[in-house]
Scaffold this active site. Structure first.
Site, PDB file in Angstrom:
ATOM      1  N   VAL A  22      -0.528  -2.635 -22.476  1.00 56.73           N
ATOM      2  CA  VAL A  22       0.518  -2.894 -21.484  1.00 56.73           C
ATOM      3  C   VAL A  22      -0.074  -3.091 -20.093  1.00 56.73           C
ATOM      4  O   VAL A  22       0.180  -4.094 -19.432  1.00 56.73           O
ATOM      5  CB  VAL A  22       1.544  -1.739 -21.461  1.00 56.73           C
ATOM      6  CG1 VAL A  22       2.533  -1.917 -20.308  1.00 56.73           C
ATOM      7  CG2 VAL A  22       2.277  -1.655 -22.783  1.00 56.73           C
ATOM      8  N   ASP A  40      -9.030   2.695 -15.266  1.00 55.23           N
ATOM      9  CA  ASP A  40      -8.881   3.402 -16.536  1.00 55.23           C
ATOM     10  C   ASP A  40      -9.997   4.438 -16.632  1.00 55.23           C
ATOM     11  O   ASP A  40     -11.110   4.205 -16.143  1.00 55.23           O
ATOM     12  CB  ASP A  40      -8.974   2.421 -17.711  1.00 55.23           C
ATOM     13  CG  ASP A  40      -8.380   2.996 -18.993  1.00 55.23           C
ATOM     14  OD1 ASP A  40      -7.287   2.567 -19.390  1.00 55.23           O
ATOM     15  OD2 ASP A  40      -9.015   3.892 -19.586  1.00 55.23           O
ATOM     16  N   THR A  90       2.350   7.358 -23.979  1.00 57.93           N
ATOM     17  CA  THR A  90       3.119   8.601 -24.077  1.00 57.93           C
ATOM     18  C   THR A  90       3.369   8.856 -25.561  1.00 57.93           C
ATOM     19  O   THR A  90       4.409   8.498 -26.095  1.00 57.93           O
ATOM     20  CB  THR A  90       4.454   8.516 -23.308  1.00 57.93           C
ATOM     21  OG1 THR A  90       5.055   7.228 -23.536  1.00 57.93           O
ATOM     22  CG2 THR A  90       4.241   8.707 -21.828  1.00 57.93           C
ATOM     23  N   THR A 125       6.768   5.101 -21.293  1.00 57.84           N
ATOM     24  CA  THR A 125       8.028   5.515 -21.896  1.00 57.84           C
ATOM     25  C   THR A 125       8.183   7.028 -21.825  1.00 57.84           C
ATOM     26  O   THR A 125       7.312   7.772 -22.266  1.00 57.84           O
ATOM     27  CB  THR A 125       8.098   5.077 -23.368  1.00 57.84           C
ATOM     28  OG1 THR A 125       7.940   3.659 -23.431  1.00 57.84           O
ATOM     29  CG2 THR A 125       9.430   5.460 -23.989  1.00 57.84           C
ATOM     30  N   CYS A 265       5.742   2.710 -29.871  1.00 60.41           N
ATOM     31  CA  CYS A 265       7.077   2.601 -29.270  1.00 60.41           C
ATOM     32  C   CYS A 265       8.192   2.995 -30.240  1.00 60.41           C
ATOM     33  O   CYS A 265       8.773   4.058 -30.109  1.00 60.41           O
ATOM     34  CB  CYS A 265       7.314   1.172 -28.762  1.00 60.41           C
ATOM     35  SG  CYS A 265       6.383   0.760 -27.276  1.00 60.41           S
ATOM     36  N   ARG A 336      -2.753   2.413 -33.517  1.00 64.17           N
ATOM     37  CA  ARG A 336      -2.107   3.661 -33.104  1.00 64.17           C
ATOM     38  C   ARG A 336      -0.825   3.905 -33.893  1.00 64.17           C
ATOM     39  O   ARG A 336       0.036   3.049 -33.983  1.00 64.17           O
ATOM     40  CB  ARG A 336      -1.781   3.618 -31.606  1.00 64.17           C
ATOM     41  CG  ARG A 336      -2.976   3.811 -30.696  1.00 64.17           C
ATOM     42  CD  ARG A 336      -2.560   3.703 -29.244  1.00 64.17           C
ATOM     43  NE  ARG A 336      -2.010   2.379 -28.939  1.00 64.17           N
ATOM     44  CZ  ARG A 336      -1.407   2.078 -27.790  1.00 64.17           C
ATOM     45  NH1 ARG A 336      -1.254   3.003 -26.864  1.00 64.17           N
ATOM     46  NH2 ARG A 336      -0.961   0.858 -27.578  1.00 64.17           N
TER      47      ARG A 336
END
Length: 439
Positions: A22, A40, A90, A125, A265, A336
């Site tokens: 993202v 990062d 998250t 999120t 997500c 992931r």
């Protein structure tokens, strides 16, 4: 001159904290309009970007190589920016509760380097309230500054769809929110620099946070319904895809399909919403029911694979199984929260150690996170079962002859194909004599 004007005139910089699937595309997009610092904590990832390599395959090596983003893992560089975007993962813990460690850690890092007059926008999120009740106190503590007086905050949920070349940052309406009208106006104008589809100004930060978690919760519930239908129709010996194809002829039937729900997500966000609901004394009925169905689909697919092996009169624990695909979705290297691992683990319970092929997956991540070795398809032969698990372009383009080369040299009735994504033409496969099963 407000912050927006200073950014446009390149007198102030934008920073991106978190350069994953993202954050990195956002950084690259803004670099065409403003000065951007890409931060990062992962030095290896930053070094790859500096070399012009895009491990996410979201924008491509050429875009990375030619962009003007100042990639860094030095947090002090954040002091040079005034508009900060936090886009860190998250995830959830093993007990399905929200894992806010990444967003808290990012807030601490940013707080240590926050300067007066800054605006901080969170894209990660979260459940409603996290930005103002969790992140702001951290920013204040680490910086010694006061929110509302020395710096402002906002929230703009990420909507980038990894691997999707159509629905991109530029083409998806961006929901934005701010702690006050002035902040909202600046945040909206900054995002309008790169979002061609325009922005939607939410009433409040909590409204924007809530909008994000329900987007994916709604999708999760709809897929769960399809998965439950698949289980029911399978017991009735009815082909689910055939049923859905018929139902889709009605104008208002929603075109969802059964499948594995993983990723960072859809398989995660519903737990953020239900966690907050639990804190307020409400136990979710529909959302958690949908989650239970979707979380069990890997086990369900593995069980039906074993049933197919038994029907073919093969010995279960000596059967050779190949799984085509390991990422959480097609044409994306991200593993992931992949639910393919559930199929792998369940097959191991039956004494089967499947071989996994994925030309797209991040092989190092697969080994690090799951202790799974990804093989090359040219190494595969003498299989009893082939599970088409992810609809990568490479798999969809395979001919029947190419798939057949993966099997043992025996009659087709003994060759088992489990087509999770309904990639193949069922009628043709069955006519050729294969033992075929799909969701």
């Amino acid at each position: 001159m407000n912050l927006y004007e200073e950014i446009v005139k390149r007198k102030e910089k934008i920073s991106l904290i978190g350069l994953g699937y993202v954050g990195m595309p956002i950084a690259v997009a803004f670099s065409k309009k403003a000065k951007v610092i890409g931060f990062d904590v992962n030095k290896e990832k930053v070094d790859m970007y500096i070399k012009g390599i895009d491990p996410t395959k979201e924008v491509g090596n050429n875009e990375i190589k030619n962009c003007s983003v100042e990639f860094t893992c030095s947090e002090e560089k954040l002091k040079e920016a005034k508009f900060h975007i936090v886009a860190v993962p998250t995830p959830i813990n093993e007990d399905k509760s929200p894992d806010l460690y990444p967003v808290k850690a990012a807030s601490k890092t940013l707080g240590r380097n926050l300067t007066k007059g800054s605006i901080v926008v969170y894209e990660s999120t979260v459940f409603p309230g996290v930005t103002e009740e969790v992140c702001v106190p951290i920013l204040e503590k680490e910086s010694g500054l006061k929110c509302g007086r020395d710096f402002k905050v906002g929230y703009s949920p990420e909507r980038i769809n990894p691997g999707d070349k159509v629905h991109r940052l530029e083409t998806i309406v961006k929901v934005v929110s701010g702690m006050d009208t002035e902040t909202l106006d600046i945040i909206a104008k900054v995002y309008e620099l790169v979002v061609d589809a325009g922005v939607y100004k939410a009433d409040s930060i909590k409204v924007a946070e809530a909008a994000k978690v329900i987007e994916n919760s709604q999708r999760d519930i709809n897929i769960a319904f399809m998965n439950e239908l698949s289980i029911i129709f399978n017991k009735m010996d009815i082909d689910t895809k055939a049923v859905l194809d018929a139902a889709k002829t009605k104008w208002n039937f929603l075109g969802f399909e059964p499948g594995l729900v993983g990723g960072h997500c859809i398989g995660v966000d519903p737990y953020y919403l239900t966690y907050k609901a639990e804190q307020l004394g409400y136990h979710s009925q529909i959302i958690l029911s949908g989650r239970r169905i979707n979380d069990n689909m890997g086990k369900y697919i593995a069980e039906n694979t074993v049933k197919s092996i038994i029907k073919s009169q093969k010995v279960v624990n000596s059967s050779r199984v190949c799984i085509l695909g390991f990422t959480f979705k097609e044409n994306c290297p991200d593993t992931r929260n992949t639910k393919i691992i559930d199929i792998v683990d369940e097959l191991k319970e039956y004494g089967i150690n499947p071989i996994i092929v994925d030309p797209v997956a991040d092989k190092e991540e697969a080994i690090r996170e799951y202790e799974v070795d990804i093989c090359d398809i040219n190494e595969i032969s003498d299989m009893d079962v082939v599970i088409l698990a992810v609809s990568h372009k490479e798999f969809k383009e395979m001919s029947i002859k190419e798939i057949d080369k993966l099997f043992r040299n025996e009659e087709n009735g003994k060759k088992i194909i489990v087509d999770v994504k309904s990639i193949l033409n069922k009628d043709i496969i069955i006519k050729l004599g294969y033992n075929y099963w799909r969701l």
